[in-house]
Design a protein around this motif. Sequence first.
Motif, PDB file in Angstrom:
ATOM      1  N   LEU A  55      79.191  66.929  25.740  1.00  0.00           N
ATOM      2  CA  LEU A  55      78.425  65.738  25.376  1.00  0.00           C
ATOM      3  C   LEU A  55      78.127  65.713  23.876  1.00  0.00           C
ATOM      4  O   LEU A  55      78.122  64.647  23.256  1.00  0.00           O
ATOM      5  N   SER A  56      77.917  66.873  23.293  1.00  0.00           N
ATOM      6  CA  SER A  56      77.699  66.949  21.841  1.00  0.00           C
ATOM      7  C   SER A  56      78.953  66.524  21.088  1.00  0.00           C
ATOM      8  O   SER A  56      78.865  65.817  20.075  1.00  0.00           O
ATOM      9  N   MET A  57      80.127  66.926  21.572  1.00  0.00           N
ATOM     10  CA  MET A  57      81.384  66.497  20.959  1.00  0.00           C
ATOM     11  C   MET A  57      81.546  64.978  21.086  1.00  0.00           C
ATOM     12  O   MET A  57      81.962  64.311  20.145  1.00  0.00           O
ATOM     13  N   TYR A  58      81.198  64.442  22.237  1.00  0.00           N
ATOM     14  CA  TYR A  58      81.258  62.991  22.452  1.00  0.00           C
ATOM     15  C   TYR A  58      80.345  62.292  21.435  1.00  0.00           C
ATOM     16  O   TYR A  58      80.728  61.288  20.825  1.00  0.00           O
ATOM     17  N   LYS A  59      79.144  62.833  21.262  1.00  0.00           N
ATOM     18  CA  LYS A  59      78.193  62.231  20.322  1.00  0.00           C
ATOM     19  C   LYS A  59      78.714  62.297  18.891  1.00  0.00           C
ATOM     20  O   LYS A  59      78.536  61.350  18.115  1.00  0.00           O
ATOM     21  N   ASP A  61      81.752  62.107  17.908  1.00  0.00           N
ATOM     22  CA  ASP A  61      82.792  61.093  17.765  1.00  0.00           C
ATOM     23  C   ASP A  61      82.256  59.662  17.863  1.00  0.00           C
ATOM     24  O   ASP A  61      82.806  58.749  17.260  1.00  0.00           O
ATOM     25  N   ASN A  62      81.185  59.463  18.625  1.00  0.00           N
ATOM     26  CA  ASN A  62      80.754  58.104  18.965  1.00  0.00           C
ATOM     27  C   ASN A  62      79.300  57.793  18.598  1.00  0.00           C
ATOM     28  O   ASN A  62      78.785  56.748  18.992  1.00  0.00           O
ATOM     29  N   TYR A  63      78.636  58.697  17.908  1.00  0.00           N
ATOM     30  CA  TYR A  63      77.279  58.501  17.365  1.00  0.00           C
ATOM     31  C   TYR A  63      76.174  58.430  18.400  1.00  0.00           C
ATOM     32  O   TYR A  63      75.028  58.194  18.058  1.00  0.00           O
ATOM     33  N   ASP A  64      76.490  58.572  19.655  1.00  0.00           N
ATOM     34  CA  ASP A  64      75.468  58.635  20.696  1.00  0.00           C
ATOM     35  C   ASP A  64      76.094  59.234  21.952  1.00  0.00           C
ATOM     36  O   ASP A  64      77.310  59.297  22.097  1.00  0.00           O
ATOM     37  N   TYR A  65      75.226  59.672  22.863  1.00  0.00           N
ATOM     38  CA  TYR A  65      75.690  60.188  24.144  1.00  0.00           C
ATOM     39  C   TYR A  65      76.097  59.023  25.041  1.00  0.00           C
ATOM     40  O   TYR A  65      75.677  57.887  24.828  1.00  0.00           O
ATOM     41  N   PRO A  66      76.896  59.296  26.076  1.00  0.00           N
ATOM     42  CA  PRO A  66      77.189  58.226  27.039  1.00  0.00           C
ATOM     43  C   PRO A  66      75.890  57.745  27.683  1.00  0.00           C
ATOM     44  O   PRO A  66      74.927  58.509  27.825  1.00  0.00           O
ATOM     45  N   GLU A  73      81.293  60.773  33.758  1.00  0.00           N
ATOM     46  CA  GLU A  73      82.689  60.357  33.856  1.00  0.00           C
ATOM     47  C   GLU A  73      83.226  59.921  32.493  1.00  0.00           C
ATOM     48  O   GLU A  73      84.431  59.924  32.268  1.00  0.00           O
ATOM     49  N   ALA A  74      82.312  59.549  31.575  1.00  0.00           N
ATOM     50  CA  ALA A  74      82.727  59.157  30.222  1.00  0.00           C
ATOM     51  C   ALA A  74      83.352  60.331  29.471  1.00  0.00           C
ATOM     52  O   ALA A  74      83.989  60.131  28.443  1.00  0.00           O
ATOM     53  N   LEU A  75      83.186  61.542  29.982  1.00  0.00           N
ATOM     54  CA  LEU A  75      83.804  62.719  29.354  1.00  0.00           C
ATOM     55  C   LEU A  75      85.254  62.911  29.803  1.00  0.00           C
ATOM     56  O   LEU A  75      86.027  63.561  29.120  1.00  0.00           O
ATOM     57  N   PHE A  88      88.187  58.275  21.490  1.00  0.00           N
ATOM     58  CA  PHE A  88      88.300  59.009  22.739  1.00  0.00           C
ATOM     59  C   PHE A  88      89.593  59.813  22.692  1.00  0.00           C
ATOM     60  O   PHE A  88      90.674  59.244  22.572  1.00  0.00           O
ATOM     61  N   PRO A  89      89.497  61.143  22.756  1.00  0.00           N
ATOM     62  CA  PRO A  89      90.704  61.973  22.633  1.00  0.00           C
ATOM     63  C   PRO A  89      91.602  61.867  23.863  1.00  0.00           C
ATOM     64  O   PRO A  89      91.131  61.609  24.968  1.00  0.00           O
ATOM     65  N   ASP A  90      92.900  62.055  23.632  1.00  0.00           N
ATOM     66  CA  ASP A  90      93.833  62.116  24.764  1.00  0.00           C
ATOM     67  C   ASP A  90      93.413  63.274  25.663  1.00  0.00           C
ATOM     68  O   ASP A  90      93.169  64.373  25.202  1.00  0.00           O
ATOM     69  N   GLY A  91      93.296  63.013  26.917  1.00  0.00           N
ATOM     70  CA  GLY A  91      92.888  64.066  27.848  1.00  0.00           C
ATOM     71  C   GLY A  91      91.384  64.161  28.025  1.00  0.00           C
ATOM     72  O   GLY A  91      90.906  64.947  28.838  1.00  0.00           O
TER      73      GLY A  91
END
Length: 143
Positions: A55-59, A61-66, A73-75, A88-91
């Motif tokens: 989730l930290s990696m997602y944040k 890349d996208n400035y906030d958590y899902p 599922e957003a991961l 959003f990375p491939d995979g």
Amino acid sequence: MNKQKTQGFTLLEVMVVIVIIGMMLSVVVPNLMGSQDTAKLQKTVQDVTALESSLSMYKLDNYDYPSTEQGLEALTDQTDIEPIPRRFPDGGYVKRLPKDPWGHEYILLNPGEQGKMDVFSSGPDGEAGNEDDIGNWNLGDYQ
């Protein structure tokens, strides 16, 4: 007439063996059950920590958590629920979402009730919001 001597166990010998086995099981089984519960708690701590890192990696890349609606599922899959992620990375961020040791899905709340974002297991009873929840706010209690 030649009598053959039969070999076997007497009822008393069988009963003694059964009692000995029962005594051994009464000592071993509770120890195994305690180890199983500890292993389940440790797996949950590891899963929550790994999900929190993803989730930290997602944040990043996208400035906030899902959002709660997007869920964890957003991961794994790019969501079409707003806010749509910029990158959003491939995979995905994880290949697949784990289930907790009791067979339940992990839960994401954003905004969280315990912090900015909560990721947690609803625990053995499967009901979120009570004292047996294991989440990113109380991992220290289980380590």
